[in-house]
Design an enzyme around this catalytic site. Structure first.
Site, mmCIF file in Angstrom:
data_model
loop_
_atom_site.group_PDB
_atom_site.id
_atom_site.type_symbol
_atom_site.label_atom_id
_atom_site.label_comp_id
_atom_site.label_asym_id
_atom_site.label_seq_id
_atom_site.Cartn_x
_atom_site.Cartn_y
_atom_site.Cartn_z
ATOM 1 N N ILE A 286 1.013 -1.197 -0.007
ATOM 2 C CA ILE A 286 -0.011 -0.072 0.180
ATOM 3 C C ILE A 286 0.802 1.140 0.102
ATOM 4 C CG2 ILE A 286 -1.860 1.344 1.175
ATOM 5 C CD1 ILE A 286 -2.720 -1.267 2.432
ATOM 6 N N HIS B 194 9.266 4.203 -0.706
ATOM 7 C CA HIS B 194 9.656 2.661 -0.279
ATOM 8 C C HIS B 194 8.527 1.707 -0.929
ATOM 9 C CE1 HIS B 194 10.989 -0.192 2.589
ATOM 10 N NE2 HIS B 194 9.836 -0.283 2.627
HETATM 11 N N1 INI Z 1 5.764 -4.767 2.607
HETATM 12 C C1 INI Z 1 4.499 -5.123 2.258
HETATM 13 O O1 INI Z 1 4.292 -6.190 1.805
HETATM 14 N N2 INI Z 1 3.502 -4.421 2.003
HETATM 15 C C2 INI Z 1 3.752 -2.723 2.012
HETATM 16 O O2 INI Z 1 3.021 -2.112 2.105
HETATM 17 C C3 INI Z 1 5.043 -2.559 2.712
HETATM 18 N N3 INI Z 1 5.298 -0.999 2.979
HETATM 19 O O3 INI Z 1 4.378 -0.252 2.934
HETATM 20 O O4 INI Z 1 6.393 -0.672 3.585
HETATM 21 C C4 INI Z 1 6.016 -3.518 3.000
HETATM 22 N N4 INI Z 1 7.238 -3.251 3.388
HETATM 23 C C5 INI Z 1 8.079 -4.196 3.899
HETATM 24 C C6 INI Z 1 8.999 -4.968 2.950
HETATM 25 O O5 INI Z 1 8.112 -5.823 1.926
HETATM 26 C C7 INI Z 1 9.992 -5.640 3.376
HETATM 27 O O6 INI Z 1 9.476 -6.821 4.112
HETATM 28 C C8 INI Z 1 11.042 -4.994 4.224
HETATM 29 O O7 INI Z 1 11.600 -3.686 3.491
HETATM 30 C C9 INI Z 1 12.021 -5.655 4.853
HETATM 31 O O8 INI Z 1 12.961 -6.282 3.858
#
Ligand code: INI
Length: 160
Positions: free
Chosen positions: A86, A92
């Site tokens: 989202i 990010h």
């Molecule tokens: N991961 C998601 O699956 N959905 C998201 O919306 C999200 N946001 O918004 O940050 C998200 N971040 C975590 C990412 O997938 C990793 O787990 C993290 O960066 C560690 O490697």
């Protein structure tokens, strides 16, 4: 011009297939619905419940690691990838989406397994709910049946 070229129609019979489902915990209320829909669709289309392996990962960014390992193991006919990213206030979102989609795309294009991409990339939660049984269908079900159709086509072509 011949109009008699062979037509390989889609087939979503999941019986006898071993399916890996990789689902991320981030935005879990949504991803659980994606998972329910994927499992329901596979069972309704003939998969045995013990032929489904569900693997949870922290976020969408981690889906590719497990999906690729599953694909390379030779133990799965199809892999279904489920997640929900989202959009927030920073870049990010773009990096997580790109990481997840690039990885899933690479696995899909190898042709070893059928891959279904059920990773939602949405602006807000409302858009996500619309895609797990709301006005935009159910992306968990669609990803599962897509993966099955691809395996069946690979099999028909004698490539798997
Ligand atoms: N991961 C998601 O699956 N959905 C998201 O919306 C999200 N946001 O918004 O940050 C998200 N971040 C975590 C990412 O997938 C990793 O787990 C993290 O960066 C560690 O490697």
């Amino acid at each position: 011009m011949s109009l008699d070229a062979p037509q390989l129609e889609g087939n979503v019979d999941a019986s006898g297939l071993s399916v890996g489902i990789v689902v991320s915990r981030f935005n879990e209320s949504i991803t659980r619905e994606l998972l329910k829909g994927a499992e329901r669709a596979l069972l309704e289309h003939g998969a045995a419940s013990d032929a489904l392996t569900v693997c949870w990962v922290p976020g969408a960014f981690e889906i590719g690691t497990i999906a690729q390992a599953m694909a390379e193991s030779g133990r799965f006919d199809a892999i279904v990838c489920l997640g929900c990213v989202i959009r927030g206030d920073t870049a990010h979102f773009d990096y997580v989406c790109r990481g997840a989609m690039d990885a899933i795309g690479r696995i899909a294009s190898r042709g070893d397994v059928g891959v279904g991409n059920g990773v939602l990339t949405v602006d807000n939660e409302e858009q996500a709910w619309e895609r797990v049984g709301g006005k935009h269908g159910h992306k968990g079900e669609e990803a599962a049946l897509t993966a099955i159709e691809v395996v069946r086509q690979l099999q028909r072509l004698g490539l798997k």
